[in-house]
Scaffold this motif. Structure first.
Motif: not given
Length: 131
Positions: A129, A91, A52, A39
């Protein structure tokens, strides 16, 4: 194009009761999991905020719950279930899972038996997404 970085968790050892033989389910054994998530980590690196990124401690606990959970016959099935956990976070674009079964019931001298699978987020899921 978005960069693909990696979070790698190796050597997660969890007791489970997986296998095709009754004694494997009755007695259980340790399984060792290696997990590689691909990712972008740019946002996390910039913000320095754990929200995050994928929290690898929480990820390890979820994977351990799968290994310690409902028995399956094949480590291929176990690897698939673990990959699904890795892809829960939208993610994550790709996950590589290796399930090691070093105490597999093989009547020969060996170091390890392992299965590795690679699962990628589908293009449709990637569009969802970004929407």
């Amino acid at each position: 194009m978005q960069s693909l970085d990696e979070i790698v968790l190796t050597g997660l050892t969890v007791f489970g009761r997986h296998g095709v033989f009754e004694h494997e389910r009755r007695d259980g054994q340790d399984f060792t999991i290696d997990l590689r998530l691909r990712l972008s980590l740019a946002k996390a690196a910039d913000s320095d905020d754990v929200t995050d990124t994928v929290h690898y401690g929480e990820l390890a606990e979820k994977v351990a719950a799968v290994v310690a959970g409902e028995p399956v016959n094949l480590i291929e099935t176990l690897a698939e279930r673990i990959a699904a956990v890795g892809l829960e976070d939208r993610r994550v674009q790709e996950v590589v899972v290796t399930v090691h079964k070093p105490h597999a019931p093989i009547p020969l001298n060996f170091a390890d038996v392992a299965v590795t699978i690679i699962r990628r987020r589908t293009p449709d899921a990637m569009e969802e997404t970004s929407a």
